[in-house]
Design an enzyme around this catalytic site. Structure first.
Site, PDB file in Angstrom:
ATOM      1  N   SER A   1     135.845  55.285  93.765  1.00  0.00           N
ATOM      2  CA  SER A   1     135.848  56.645  94.298  1.00  0.00           C
ATOM      3  C   SER A   1     134.668  56.859  95.232  1.00  0.00           C
ATOM      4  O   SER A   1     133.609  56.233  95.077  1.00  0.00           O
ATOM      5  CB  SER A   1     135.752  57.631  93.121  1.00  0.00           C
ATOM      6  OG  SER A   1     135.407  58.922  93.552  1.00  0.00           O
TER       7      SER A   1
ATOM      8  N   TYR B   1     131.808  61.762  85.701  1.00  0.00           N
ATOM      9  CA  TYR B   1     132.929  61.031  86.294  1.00  0.00           C
ATOM     10  C   TYR B   1     132.426  60.078  87.373  1.00  0.00           C
ATOM     11  O   TYR B   1     132.753  58.880  87.376  1.00  0.00           O
ATOM     12  CB  TYR B   1     133.964  61.988  86.887  1.00  0.00           C
ATOM     13  CG  TYR B   1     134.932  61.293  87.816  1.00  0.00           C
ATOM     14  CD1 TYR B   1     135.901  60.426  87.317  1.00  0.00           C
ATOM     15  CD2 TYR B   1     134.853  61.474  89.199  1.00  0.00           C
ATOM     16  CE1 TYR B   1     136.766  59.757  88.162  1.00  0.00           C
ATOM     17  CE2 TYR B   1     135.726  60.810  90.053  1.00  0.00           C
ATOM     18  CZ  TYR B   1     136.673  59.962  89.530  1.00  0.00           C
ATOM     19  OH  TYR B   1     137.520  59.292  90.375  1.00  0.00           O
TER      20      TYR B   1
ATOM     21  N   LYS C   1     132.248  55.657  87.687  1.00  0.00           N
ATOM     22  CA  LYS C   1     132.692  54.806  88.792  1.00  0.00           C
ATOM     23  C   LYS C   1     131.540  53.924  89.285  1.00  0.00           C
ATOM     24  O   LYS C   1     131.739  52.748  89.615  1.00  0.00           O
ATOM     25  CB  LYS C   1     133.277  55.642  89.929  1.00  0.00           C
ATOM     26  CG  LYS C   1     134.573  56.352  89.564  1.00  0.00           C
ATOM     27  CD  LYS C   1     135.667  55.376  89.126  1.00  0.00           C
ATOM     28  CE  LYS C   1     136.975  56.055  88.804  1.00  0.00           C
ATOM     29  NZ  LYS C   1     137.996  55.105  88.306  1.00  0.00           N
TER      30      LYS C   1
END
Length: 340
Positions: free
Chosen positions: A126, A151, A155
């Site tokens: 991402s 989040y 990643k």
């Protein structure tokens, strides 16, 4: 036919990628725990491609179940790993859920991939790995800043785990695709974004508001240092994004990598504001959208859009759809599932 495992293959990006893989002649095995997806998506995939993918319901946090799955599927030629929790706001409120789900599942998958004859792995990364980048557009060489959310951190850590493993496993070949903001739906309106509960992303909230499911769209902040005060993002049509996975997989299968861990930005190269997206929707739908300005949301970066030159030249991939194309397909999908 080469067999490809797609984890999270009934999700938004996963399902569109399964369609593109099957269209290119791959045999697809989907693993999904159905925690944020629906079994009915298989019907949409089958209707589009005239081919039903193999499906196994599996919680990838269950280490022994993952090992058992791979014992039954030793002929897998490549793995595309989508399965992960993905909402920025939710990750801020429930970080342990995100660390457990996104990191444990990656580790268990990597362990099993190392036992395969062909160790080809595509990681769903991402643009959040860049945090708030210093310069726009963002290149793959931009420094990785402290993540703005758990989040985003999963990643970043995920890429670190993969890099460390690649350093000691010469047969492992990995491409991490750093997505920007996927939107839209398949042109057939047989698959699309189908969030469970209140949408965490802008576009499904827009389409649900227009469809009457939501009273009002909240625009989180109009005082950012951007042309119109709202956040800038790189919105990419999900079908363009899905096609990037097929191209990346073929690169692995053809042994064309320059190193055994490569990263590519997958976006359009265009930064669009929240108001740009709203105007695009109103333009293609002919509907006026009810929205209000709300306070800034924790975890949001000001601006993020891609420099796509590396993906364009090295992968030979380029986004083709416009913002209007994507918004039109998203609205067609919403109208189809709501019988509007």
């Amino acid at each position: 036919m080469k067999k490809v495992l797609v984890t999270g293959g009934l999700g938004f990006i996963g399902s569109h990628t399964v369609v593109e893989l099957q269209n290119k002649g791959f045999e697809v095995v989907i693993v999904d725990d159905l925690s944020n997806s629906s079994i009915e998506v298989i019907e949409g995939i089958t209707a589009i491609t005239n081919q039903k993918p193999i499906f196994e319901k599996l919680d990838l946090k269950n280490k022994s179940a993952v090992a058992q799955f791979f014992r039954a599927h030793k002929d897998i030629s490549g793995v595309i790993h989508f399965a992960a929790s993905k909402a920025v706001g939710e990750s801020v409120n429930n970080p342990l859920l995100y660390y457990e789900n996104n990191l444990n599942t990656l580790i268990y998958m990597m362990k099993e991939v190392l036992n395969l004859n062909t160790q080809n792995f595509i990681f769903s990364s991402s643009c959040t790995v860049y945090g708030q980048a210093d310069e726009m557009p963002i290149t793959e060489n931009a420094p990785v800043k402290p993540a703005e959310s758990p989040y985003g951190n999963t990643k970043q850590i995920g890429e670190e785990i993969i890099r460390d493993v690649c350093n000691v496993e010469p047969h492992l070949k990995v491409i991490a695709l750093r997505y920007f903001n996927p939107i839209g739906a398949h042109s057939t309106a047989k698959i699309g974004e189908l969030p469970i509960g209140i949408p965490q992303n802008l576009v499904p909230f827009i389409t649900q508001t227009a469809a009457g499911l939501r009273d009002c769209l909240s625009v989180f902040g109009d005082d950012y240092p951007t042309p119109d005060g709202t956040c800038l993002r790189d919105y990419i049509h999900v079908v363009d994004l899905a096609k990037a996975h097929v191209v990346a997989l073929q690169r692995l299968l053809d042994n064309k990598q320059e190193s055994n861990f490569e990263t590519f930005n997958i976006g359009t190269g265009v930064g669009s504001s929240v108001f740009d997206v709203i105007k695009s929707f109103e333009r293609v739908s002919g509907k006026s959208l009810n929205y209000k300005i709300a306070p800034r949301r924790k975890g949001d970066v000001i601006s993020a859009y891609a420099d796509t030159k590396k993906a364009n030249s090295v992968l030979g991939w380029k986004a083709k759809s416009t913002l209007d194309d994507a918004m039109s397909s998203a609205w067609n999908w919403e109208k189809t599932i709501r019988n509007l």
